[in-house]
Design a protein around this motif. Structure first.
Motif, mmCIF file in Angstrom:
data_model
loop_
_atom_site.group_PDB
_atom_site.id
_atom_site.type_symbol
_atom_site.label_atom_id
_atom_site.label_comp_id
_atom_site.label_asym_id
_atom_site.label_seq_id
_atom_site.Cartn_x
_atom_site.Cartn_y
_atom_site.Cartn_z
ATOM 1 N N ALA A 107 -9.483 2.105 -15.621
ATOM 2 C CA ALA A 107 -9.538 3.374 -16.351
ATOM 3 C C ALA A 107 -9.288 4.550 -15.406
ATOM 4 O O ALA A 107 -8.568 5.494 -15.738
ATOM 5 C CB ALA A 107 -10.888 3.516 -17.047
ATOM 6 N N HIS A 108 -9.893 4.487 -14.228
ATOM 7 C CA HIS A 108 -9.712 5.556 -13.242
ATOM 8 C C HIS A 108 -8.261 5.634 -12.785
ATOM 9 O O HIS A 108 -7.707 6.726 -12.624
ATOM 10 C CB HIS A 108 -10.628 5.322 -12.048
ATOM 11 C CG HIS A 108 -10.484 6.344 -10.961
ATOM 12 N ND1 HIS A 108 -11.005 7.624 -11.064
ATOM 13 C CD2 HIS A 108 -9.858 6.285 -9.741
ATOM 14 C CE1 HIS A 108 -10.711 8.304 -9.975
ATOM 15 N NE2 HIS A 108 -10.014 7.527 -9.161
ATOM 16 N N ALA A 109 -7.635 4.476 -12.588
ATOM 17 C CA ALA A 109 -6.260 4.448 -12.082
ATOM 18 C C ALA A 109 -5.247 4.886 -13.133
ATOM 19 O O ALA A 109 -4.306 5.622 -12.833
ATOM 20 C CB ALA A 109 -5.921 3.050 -11.580
ATOM 21 N N THR A 110 -5.440 4.452 -14.360
ATOM 22 C CA THR A 110 -4.441 4.686 -15.404
ATOM 23 C C THR A 110 -4.690 5.943 -16.224
ATOM 24 O O THR A 110 -3.785 6.439 -16.900
ATOM 25 C CB THR A 110 -4.378 3.500 -16.373
ATOM 26 O OG1 THR A 110 -5.664 3.355 -17.028
ATOM 27 C CG2 THR A 110 -4.054 2.203 -15.630
ATOM 28 N N GLY A 111 -5.939 6.431 -16.213
ATOM 29 C CA GLY A 111 -6.282 7.573 -17.052
ATOM 30 C C GLY A 111 -6.595 7.194 -18.485
ATOM 31 O O GLY A 111 -6.795 8.058 -19.335
ATOM 32 N N ILE A 112 -6.661 5.884 -18.777
ATOM 33 C CA ILE A 112 -7.033 5.409 -20.115
ATOM 34 C C ILE A 112 -8.543 5.236 -20.144
ATOM 35 O O ILE A 112 -9.095 4.443 -19.374
ATOM 36 C CB ILE A 112 -6.336 4.077 -20.452
ATOM 37 C CG1 ILE A 112 -4.824 4.212 -20.350
ATOM 38 C CG2 ILE A 112 -6.744 3.610 -21.856
ATOM 39 C CD1 ILE A 112 -4.076 2.900 -20.557
ATOM 40 N N ARG A 113 -9.225 5.943 -20.997
ATOM 41 C CA ARG A 113 -10.687 5.891 -21.028
ATOM 42 C C ARG A 113 -11.176 4.507 -21.452
ATOM 43 O O ARG A 113 -10.551 3.832 -22.276
ATOM 44 C CB ARG A 113 -11.236 6.970 -21.965
ATOM 45 C CG ARG A 113 -10.937 8.390 -21.461
ATOM 46 C CD ARG A 113 -11.176 9.422 -22.536
ATOM 47 N NE ARG A 113 -12.573 9.493 -22.911
ATOM 48 C CZ ARG A 113 -13.467 10.288 -22.341
ATOM 49 N NH1 ARG A 113 -13.097 11.077 -21.350
ATOM 50 N NH2 ARG A 113 -14.717 10.320 -22.751
ATOM 51 N N VAL A 114 -12.310 4.097 -20.880
ATOM 52 C CA VAL A 114 -12.827 2.741 -21.080
ATOM 53 C C VAL A 114 -12.969 2.354 -22.552
ATOM 54 O O VAL A 114 -12.594 1.243 -22.939
ATOM 55 C CB VAL A 114 -14.169 2.552 -20.337
ATOM 56 C CG1 VAL A 114 -14.840 1.236 -20.730
ATOM 57 C CG2 VAL A 114 -13.940 2.581 -18.828
ATOM 58 N N PRO A 115 -13.499 3.221 -23.443
ATOM 59 C CA PRO A 115 -13.674 2.788 -24.838
ATOM 60 C C PRO A 115 -12.381 2.438 -25.565
ATOM 61 O O PRO A 115 -12.414 1.756 -26.577
ATOM 62 C CB PRO A 115 -14.366 3.995 -25.496
ATOM 63 C CG PRO A 115 -15.019 4.715 -24.377
ATOM 64 C CD PRO A 115 -14.094 4.557 -23.217
ATOM 65 N N VAL A 116 -11.230 2.915 -25.067
ATOM 66 C CA VAL A 116 -9.966 2.630 -25.743
ATOM 67 C C VAL A 116 -9.047 1.782 -24.869
ATOM 68 O O VAL A 116 -7.849 1.699 -25.107
ATOM 69 C CB VAL A 116 -9.249 3.931 -26.163
ATOM 70 C CG1 VAL A 116 -10.045 4.647 -27.234
ATOM 71 C CG2 VAL A 116 -9.011 4.853 -24.964
ATOM 72 N N LEU A 117 -9.612 1.125 -23.847
ATOM 73 C CA LEU A 117 -8.819 0.351 -22.906
ATOM 74 C C LEU A 117 -8.876 -1.140 -23.219
ATOM 75 O O LEU A 117 -9.946 -1.733 -23.276
ATOM 76 C CB LEU A 117 -9.326 0.597 -21.476
ATOM 77 C CG LEU A 117 -8.715 -0.269 -20.375
ATOM 78 C CD1 LEU A 117 -7.223 0.023 -20.221
ATOM 79 C CD2 LEU A 117 -9.449 -0.040 -19.059
ATOM 80 N N LEU A 146 -2.215 -7.997 -14.938
ATOM 81 C CA LEU A 146 -2.890 -7.648 -16.183
ATOM 82 C C LEU A 146 -2.131 -6.531 -16.881
ATOM 83 O O LEU A 146 -1.518 -5.681 -16.231
ATOM 84 C CB LEU A 146 -4.325 -7.194 -15.935
ATOM 85 C CG LEU A 146 -5.398 -8.289 -15.847
ATOM 86 C CD1 LEU A 146 -5.226 -9.128 -14.596
ATOM 87 C CD2 LEU A 146 -6.793 -7.674 -15.902
ATOM 88 N N THR A 147 -2.176 -6.538 -18.192
ATOM 89 C CA THR A 147 -1.584 -5.475 -18.988
ATOM 90 C C THR A 147 -2.700 -4.593 -19.542
ATOM 91 O O THR A 147 -3.689 -5.098 -20.078
ATOM 92 C CB THR A 147 -0.756 -6.043 -20.150
ATOM 93 O OG1 THR A 147 0.265 -6.895 -19.628
ATOM 94 C CG2 THR A 147 -0.103 -4.934 -20.947
ATOM 95 N N ALA A 148 -2.556 -3.290 -19.377
ATOM 96 C CA ALA A 148 -3.510 -2.318 -19.917
ATOM 97 C C ALA A 148 -2.898 -1.667 -21.143
ATOM 98 O O ALA A 148 -1.792 -1.129 -21.074
ATOM 99 C CB ALA A 148 -3.857 -1.274 -18.870
ATOM 100 N N ILE A 149 -3.612 -1.728 -22.255
ATOM 101 C CA ILE A 149 -3.120 -1.172 -23.511
ATOM 102 C C ILE A 149 -4.155 -0.201 -24.055
ATOM 103 O O ILE A 149 -5.347 -0.514 -24.112
ATOM 104 C CB ILE A 149 -2.853 -2.283 -24.545
ATOM 105 C CG1 ILE A 149 -1.856 -3.300 -23.978
ATOM 106 C CG2 ILE A 149 -2.333 -1.695 -25.850
ATOM 107 C CD1 ILE A 149 -1.628 -4.489 -24.887
ATOM 108 N N LYS A 150 -3.700 0.961 -24.460
ATOM 109 C CA LYS A 150 -4.597 1.935 -25.076
ATOM 110 C C LYS A 150 -4.691 1.647 -26.561
ATOM 111 O O LYS A 150 -3.691 1.590 -27.268
ATOM 112 C CB LYS A 150 -4.076 3.361 -24.853
ATOM 113 C CG LYS A 150 -4.998 4.425 -25.434
ATOM 114 C CD LYS A 150 -4.462 5.821 -25.172
ATOM 115 C CE LYS A 150 -5.377 6.875 -25.773
ATOM 116 N NZ LYS A 150 -4.874 8.247 -25.551
ATOM 117 N N SER A 151 -5.907 1.450 -27.032
ATOM 118 C CA SER A 151 -6.110 1.112 -28.441
ATOM 119 C C SER A 151 -6.067 2.356 -29.309
ATOM 120 O O SER A 151 -6.033 3.487 -28.826
ATOM 121 C CB SER A 151 -7.461 0.415 -28.625
ATOM 122 O OG SER A 151 -8.506 1.317 -28.314
ATOM 123 N N ALA A 152 -6.061 2.125 -30.600
ATOM 124 C CA ALA A 152 -6.074 3.236 -31.547
ATOM 125 C C ALA A 152 -7.386 3.999 -31.433
ATOM 126 O O ALA A 152 -8.413 3.457 -31.052
ATOM 127 C CB ALA A 152 -5.890 2.697 -32.967
#
Length: 255
Positions: A107-117, A146-152
């Protein structure tokens, strides 16, 4: 006291055509395969093939020492890639580190917050149930991809929220509408949960979730005052001038 000023609309005078605010279920975090398009499928299939190539298999089979000696364990590096193709190296990982720790680093690296990661390894999508498992248990090792995907939805605190695509009337079955669009695990958002955050955090949240006008929600689990006023609670962004027939609640100030 129901007569205090705050940010909540009077349920008896609620809008007759407003979006509905939904709190999305935690169980969907880590399950990005629902409703994905063909492009997403193609990208994930390609990355699954890369992660399961002979070179990747041999490099991910490094030997580690006892999980009880974290300080003495060798560290390793993985690569996390987003759906846009951006790659992020995550270094300094240990085999007995928990997945929840890795989520925070990603989350820190990508900027995608944990609840939507979402995190995906090959065909395995990790859920909250995996968070207390070690990376070794989950076969995450040196050179894993690993693939990081931001959820809805939009993160707020430890939850995530979304607005319905349709507008509804006060008398509509709100929970059924939420379940139809977001699944049975989703619920109508509760103002009591949302209003606890500082104003700057709320402003960011409202901007990201697209909350421009009003939206129906609950207040402390109630859809209205459960008396002759009927209707349904809603929340509406305003410039500080609240109509006299609305009720309101003081919002937390930034510290």
């Amino acid at each position: 006291d129901d007569d205090e000023d705050d940010d909540r609309g009077n349920s008896d005078n609620c809008f007759e055509a407003a979006h509905l605010a939904a709190r999305l279920p935690p169980s969907t975090v880590g399950q990005p395969f629902r409703g994905r398009d063909s492009l997403t499928d193609l990208i994930l299939q390609k990355r699954w093939a890369q992660a399961n190539s002979p070179g990747a298999a041999s490099s991910s089979s490094s030997t580690v020492t006892s999980a009880n000696n974290m300080a003495d364990m060798p560290t390793f590096r993985i690569t996390v890639v987003t759906m846009s193709g951006q790659e992020y190296p995550i270094e300094g990982l240990c085999a007995n580190e928990f997945l929840i720790s890795l989520r925070g680093k990603v989350a820190h690296a990508t900027g995608i917050r944990v609840p939507v990661l979402h995190l995906v390894l090959g065909e395995q999508a990790f859920t909250r149930e995996h968070d207390n498992k070690t990376l070794q248990d989950l076969c995450i090792a040196e050179s894993s991809l690993l693939t990081a995907i931001k959820s809805a939805g939009t993160a707020l605190g430890r939850g995530r929220y979304a607005l319905t695509s349709k507008r509804f009337n006060c008398t509509d079955n709100m929970q059924e509408a939420i379940a139809e669009e977001f699944g049975r695990g989703a619920t109508v958002a509760d103002f009591a949960h949302i209003c606890r955050f500082p104003r700057t955090e709320l402003a960011r949240f409202l901007d990201h979730v697209g909350w421009q006008g009003s939206a129906f929600l609950l207040d402390n689990g109630r859809r209205n005052f459960e008396d002759q006023r009927a209707g349904h609670f809603f929340a509406c962004r305003n410039s500080g001038t609240i109509p006299l027939h609305w009720l309101g609640r003081d919002m937390p100030r930034d510290e």
